[in-house]
Design a protein around this motif. Structure first.
Motif, PDB file in Angstrom:
ATOM      1  N   VAL A  98       2.639  15.988  85.141  1.00  0.00           N
ATOM      2  CA  VAL A  98       2.329  14.626  84.712  1.00  0.00           C
ATOM      3  C   VAL A  98       1.919  14.638  83.244  1.00  0.00           C
ATOM      4  O   VAL A  98       1.154  15.505  82.810  1.00  0.00           O
ATOM      5  N   LEU A  99       2.402  13.652  82.499  1.00  0.00           N
ATOM      6  CA  LEU A  99       2.028  13.466  81.103  1.00  0.00           C
ATOM      7  C   LEU A  99       1.146  12.233  80.976  1.00  0.00           C
ATOM      8  O   LEU A  99       1.465  11.178  81.518  1.00  0.00           O
ATOM      9  N   VAL A 100       0.040  12.386  80.231  1.00  0.00           N
ATOM     10  CA  VAL A 100      -0.827  11.262  79.905  1.00  0.00           C
ATOM     11  C   VAL A 100      -0.905  11.149  78.386  1.00  0.00           C
ATOM     12  O   VAL A 100      -1.567  11.958  77.739  1.00  0.00           O
ATOM     13  N   PRO A 101      -0.213  10.162  77.796  1.00  0.00           N
ATOM     14  CA  PRO A 101      -0.355   9.929  76.359  1.00  0.00           C
ATOM     15  C   PRO A 101      -1.702   9.250  76.083  1.00  0.00           C
ATOM     16  O   PRO A 101      -2.036   8.265  76.728  1.00  0.00           O
ATOM     17  N   LEU A 102      -2.468   9.796  75.152  1.00  0.00           N
ATOM     18  CA  LEU A 102      -3.775   9.232  74.819  1.00  0.00           C
ATOM     19  C   LEU A 102      -3.754   8.642  73.425  1.00  0.00           C
ATOM     20  O   LEU A 102      -3.229   9.255  72.498  1.00  0.00           O
ATOM     21  N   ARG A 156       9.519  19.012  77.904  1.00  0.00           N
ATOM     22  CA  ARG A 156       8.500  19.741  78.678  1.00  0.00           C
ATOM     23  C   ARG A 156       8.675  19.599  80.180  1.00  0.00           C
ATOM     24  O   ARG A 156       7.780  19.932  80.943  1.00  0.00           O
ATOM     25  N   ASP A 157       9.784  19.076  80.618  1.00  0.00           N
ATOM     26  CA  ASP A 157      10.071  18.952  82.048  1.00  0.00           C
ATOM     27  C   ASP A 157       9.003  18.125  82.774  1.00  0.00           C
ATOM     28  O   ASP A 157       8.528  18.487  83.844  1.00  0.00           O
ATOM     29  N   ILE A 158       8.635  17.008  82.164  1.00  0.00           N
ATOM     30  CA  ILE A 158       7.681  16.066  82.758  1.00  0.00           C
ATOM     31  C   ILE A 158       8.399  15.273  83.841  1.00  0.00           C
ATOM     32  O   ILE A 158       9.544  14.855  83.648  1.00  0.00           O
ATOM     33  N   ASP A 159       7.759  15.038  84.968  1.00  0.00           N
ATOM     34  CA  ASP A 159       8.402  14.206  85.987  1.00  0.00           C
ATOM     35  C   ASP A 159       7.609  12.955  86.347  1.00  0.00           C
ATOM     36  O   ASP A 159       7.998  12.220  87.264  1.00  0.00           O
ATOM     37  N   HIS A 160       6.531  12.667  85.610  1.00  0.00           N
ATOM     38  CA  HIS A 160       5.786  11.420  85.809  1.00  0.00           C
ATOM     39  C   HIS A 160       4.923  11.190  84.567  1.00  0.00           C
ATOM     40  O   HIS A 160       4.328  12.134  84.052  1.00  0.00           O
ATOM     41  N   VAL A 161       4.861   9.950  84.094  1.00  0.00           N
ATOM     42  CA  VAL A 161       4.020   9.579  82.961  1.00  0.00           C
ATOM     43  C   VAL A 161       2.993   8.571  83.462  1.00  0.00           C
ATOM     44  O   VAL A 161       3.339   7.639  84.192  1.00  0.00           O
ATOM     45  N   VAL A 162       1.740   8.759  83.067  1.00  0.00           N
ATOM     46  CA  VAL A 162       0.678   7.802  83.367  1.00  0.00           C
ATOM     47  C   VAL A 162       0.086   7.389  82.034  1.00  0.00           C
ATOM     48  O   VAL A 162      -0.407   8.236  81.279  1.00  0.00           O
ATOM     49  N   MET A 163       0.144   6.090  81.720  1.00  0.00           N
ATOM     50  CA  MET A 163      -0.336   5.637  80.415  1.00  0.00           C
ATOM     51  C   MET A 163      -0.974   4.262  80.509  1.00  0.00           C
ATOM     52  O   MET A 163      -0.722   3.513  81.446  1.00  0.00           O
TER      53      MET A 163
END
Length: 143
Positions: free
Chosen positions: A6-10, A102-109
């Motif tokens: 999971v990726l979290v852009p801050l 980066r082979d991310i499969d979900h983003v939470v923002m």
């Protein structure tokens, strides 16, 4: 299917902080945190009111480092770890490239963030809109 990464852009906003909390509480997988420092040219300098230069770039990078360090601390408090990255570029494009690279499969923002002025809300709302519309993975928008 549960995500593996999971990726979290801050961006320093309360909604981005809530997105990090949501990701840490919801997903039992690898979590990466990304802060994107937009290039500090005259187009991005709040109407040209601030002078571009090395001091502004260094201040922006220091702020970014503080944001990702705070994310590490919050993860530790939740008995988790996060991988942190600071990159420079267009926020939406950089987030989308990060997802691919980066082979991310979900983003939470967060849905929007920054200061409470209308310009920041419009710009950062546009980032979330672009990511939702263009990401090849599921995107959760925290409001």
């Amino acid at each position: 299917m549960a995500p593996d990464h999971v990726l979290v852009p801050l961006d320093g906003s309360p909604l981005a902080d809530e997105a990090l909390e949501h990701a840490l509480e919801t997903f039992d997988c690898r979590v990466s945190v990304l802060n994107v420092v937009a290039p500090l040219d005259t187009a991005m300098s709040e109407g040209g009111l601030l002078e571009p230069g090395e001091a502004r770039r260094e201040a922006a990078m220091d702020r970014a480092d503080r944001l990702v360090e705070r994310a590490r601390e919050r993860a530790t408090e939740a008995d988790r770890t996060v991988e942190t990255t600071v990159e420079t570029g267009d926020p939406a494009d950089t987030i989308l490239a990060f997802v691919e690279d980066r082979d991310i499969d979900h983003v939470v923002m967060g849905g929007h963030g920054g200061s409470r002025n209308d310009l920041a809300r419009r710009l950062l709302g546009t980032v979330a809109t672009a990511v939702v519309g263009e990401a090849p993975v599921t995107v959760t928008v925290v409001r």
